[in-house]
Design a protein around this motif. Structure first.
Motif, PDB file in Angstrom:
ATOM      1  N   GLU A   1       0.808  -1.216   0.000  1.00  0.00           N
ATOM      2  CA  GLU A   1       0.000   0.000   0.000  1.00  0.00           C
ATOM      3  C   GLU A   1       0.845   1.273   0.000  1.00  0.00           C
ATOM      4  O   GLU A   1       0.325   2.374  -0.218  1.00  0.00           O
ATOM      5  N   GLU A   2       2.129   1.140   0.240  1.00  0.00           N
ATOM      6  CA  GLU A   2       3.015   2.300   0.190  1.00  0.00           C
ATOM      7  C   GLU A   2       3.313   2.648  -1.262  1.00  0.00           C
ATOM      8  O   GLU A   2       3.733   1.806  -2.038  1.00  0.00           O
ATOM      9  N   LYS A   3       3.095   3.899  -1.613  1.00  0.00           N
ATOM     10  CA  LYS A   3       3.322   4.321  -2.987  1.00  0.00           C
ATOM     11  C   LYS A   3       4.814   4.382  -3.297  1.00  0.00           C
ATOM     12  O   LYS A   3       5.617   4.728  -2.430  1.00  0.00           O
ATOM     13  N   PRO A   4       5.210   4.060  -4.526  1.00  0.00           N
ATOM     14  CA  PRO A   4       6.604   4.249  -4.923  1.00  0.00           C
ATOM     15  C   PRO A   4       7.024   5.701  -4.702  1.00  0.00           C
ATOM     16  O   PRO A   4       6.290   6.629  -5.027  1.00  0.00           O
ATOM     17  N   GLY A   5       8.225   5.879  -4.152  1.00  0.00           N
ATOM     18  CA  GLY A   5       8.710   7.208  -3.813  1.00  0.00           C
ATOM     19  C   GLY A   5       8.500   7.558  -2.347  1.00  0.00           C
ATOM     20  O   GLY A   5       8.978   8.592  -1.886  1.00  0.00           O
ATOM     21  N   THR A   6       7.822   6.690  -1.617  1.00  0.00           N
ATOM     22  CA  THR A   6       7.563   6.954  -0.197  1.00  0.00           C
ATOM     23  C   THR A   6       8.841   6.820   0.620  1.00  0.00           C
ATOM     24  O   THR A   6       9.595   5.852   0.478  1.00  0.00           O
ATOM     25  N   ILE A   7       9.087   7.806   1.491  1.00  0.00           N
ATOM     26  CA  ILE A   7      10.211   7.731   2.416  1.00  0.00           C
ATOM     27  C   ILE A   7       9.843   6.745   3.520  1.00  0.00           C
ATOM     28  O   ILE A   7       8.854   6.937   4.237  1.00  0.00           O
ATOM     29  N   LEU A   8      10.631   5.682   3.656  1.00  0.00           N
ATOM     30  CA  LEU A   8      10.356   4.652   4.660  1.00  0.00           C
ATOM     31  C   LEU A   8      11.100   4.908   5.965  1.00  0.00           C
ATOM     32  O   LEU A   8      10.593   4.617   7.046  1.00  0.00           O
ATOM     33  N   GLU A   9      12.297   5.429   5.837  1.00  0.00           N
ATOM     34  CA  GLU A   9      13.130   5.678   7.014  1.00  0.00           C
ATOM     35  C   GLU A   9      14.058   6.839   6.706  1.00  0.00           C
ATOM     36  O   GLU A   9      14.628   6.917   5.611  1.00  0.00           O
ATOM     37  N   ALA A  10      14.214   7.762   7.641  1.00  0.00           N
ATOM     38  CA  ALA A  10      15.081   8.927   7.458  1.00  0.00           C
ATOM     39  C   ALA A  10      15.652   9.318   8.815  1.00  0.00           C
ATOM     40  O   ALA A  10      15.129  10.199   9.507  1.00  0.00           O
ATOM     41  N   GLU A  11      16.743   8.663   9.176  1.00  0.00           N
ATOM     42  CA  GLU A  11      17.332   8.908  10.489  1.00  0.00           C
ATOM     43  C   GLU A  11      18.797   8.504  10.482  1.00  0.00           C
ATOM     44  O   GLU A  11      19.158   7.458   9.922  1.00  0.00           O
ATOM     45  N   GLY A  12      19.644   9.331  11.105  1.00  0.00           N
ATOM     46  CA  GLY A  12      21.061   9.022  11.173  1.00  0.00           C
ATOM     47  C   GLY A  12      21.685   8.961   9.789  1.00  0.00           C
ATOM     48  O   GLY A  12      21.649   9.912   9.020  1.00  0.00           O
TER      49      GLY A  12
END
Length: 315
Positions: A260-271
């Motif tokens: 259900e996550e669209k292509p281009g979705t940021i999944l993780e952004a840390e460190g």
């Protein structure tokens, strides 16, 4: 001593010209493209090949059209044994192709008959090829269709970019050209006709819009695009209304994301971690550059820009 006229224009051709100048062959003249304005200031710059020729005291000709009759007359006066052509940038007419006894010898940055065209280096990386190389050929009136003389191949590194392969093949092509001339001179050169059809699509010129990332494509395909278009024109997407260039990335082999996550979705952004959902798999971004800012590794970027999981790139 055998006489050579050299035709070439960009950086890729400079290695071969330098090798010729250092060899026992006599470079009589250099033909290159006219000077052109470059950069924001529009300052007129010489082609890289011209700079080297002038340093060596070699006569330089910069015809707008090589097929104009006066150029044939100039070449007739030089009476070269061969004309060496490396990324010249103009179609050479038959009258010139058949003028020198050894013909017009071209250094092409692919293993012909694969990747005929103007950008074989970048397309080999974009298409995920495992090997590439250079071919010398005796030119005919077709587009990279002449008889092949010599080849040399190289394996592509896992992180190979268009820029790094460019450097490898430039050096390799220079060496191969000298060996080809020696074979022509001593009569040992063998000419292998190419098949009419190439096994790969035509490697056409690169355009800036080619770099726009389609996140619905597989992660592996996007990663190859990023490497192939580095350093120019570079792969990019949109983020909060600005261009975001992606300079380096890797496929997360065990990367999973929900359908259900669209292509281009940021999944993780840390460190040090920035993961993006693609049409097939997950792409980890390693180096990037926001419009108007410096190129940064991911950890440095995320210290200055807060990206939120769930945001979608490219919109």
């Amino acid at each position: 001593m055998k006489n050579i006229v050299f035709m070439g224009t960009p950086d890729f051709a400079t290695g071969t010209l330098r090798a010729l100048l250092a060899s026992r062959y006599c470079v009589q003249a250099v033909f290159t493209q006219p000077d052109k304005p470059k950069g924001r200031g529009g300052r007129v710059q010489m082609p890289p090949v011209k700079e080297i020729a002038l340093e060596a005291g070699i006569p330089v000709y910069q015809p707008k059209r090589i097929r104009d009759p006066e150029n044939l007359e100039i070449l007739k006066n030089y009476q070269p044994d061969a004309i060496v052509v490396v990324a010249f940038g103009q179609i050479i007419p038959e009258e010139i192709l058949t003028l020198p006894p050894w013909g017009c010898i071209n250094v092409h940055a692919s293993l012909l008959p694969s990747y005929r065209g103007a950008a074989p280096i970048q397309w080999a990386v974009i298409n995920g090829e495992k090997v590439s190389g250079v071919t010398t050929m005796r030119m005919d009136t077709g587009l990279d269709t002449g008889d092949m003389i010599m080849k040399e191949q190289v394996a592509l590194d896992r992180d190979e970019t268009g820029g790094s392969l460019f450097e490898k093949l430039s050096r390799m092509g220079a060496d191969l050209l000298i060996r080809t001339l020696e074979a022509l001179e001593n009569g040992t050169a063998r000419f292998e006709p190419q098949p009419e059809e190439s096994p790969t699509p035509y490697a056409g010129m690169l355009k800036k819009e080619m770099g726009l990332i389609d996140w619905s494509r597989p992660a592996r395909s996007i990663e190859c695009l990023v490497r192939g278009l580095n350093p120019w024109p570079s792969a990019y997407t949109r983020y909060r209304g600005k261009m975001l260039k992606i300079w380096a990335a890797q496929v997360e082999e065990d990367g999973l994301s929900r359908e259900e996550e669209k292509p281009g979705t940021i999944l993780e952004a840390e460190g040090k971690t920035l993961k993006i959902r693609t049409g097939d798999g997950v792409l980890r971004i390693k180096e990037l550059q926001l419009e108007g800012k410096k190129r940064m590794e991911t950890d440095a970027f995320l210290r200055g820009y807060r990206m939120t999981p769930g945001e979608i790139l490219g919109v």
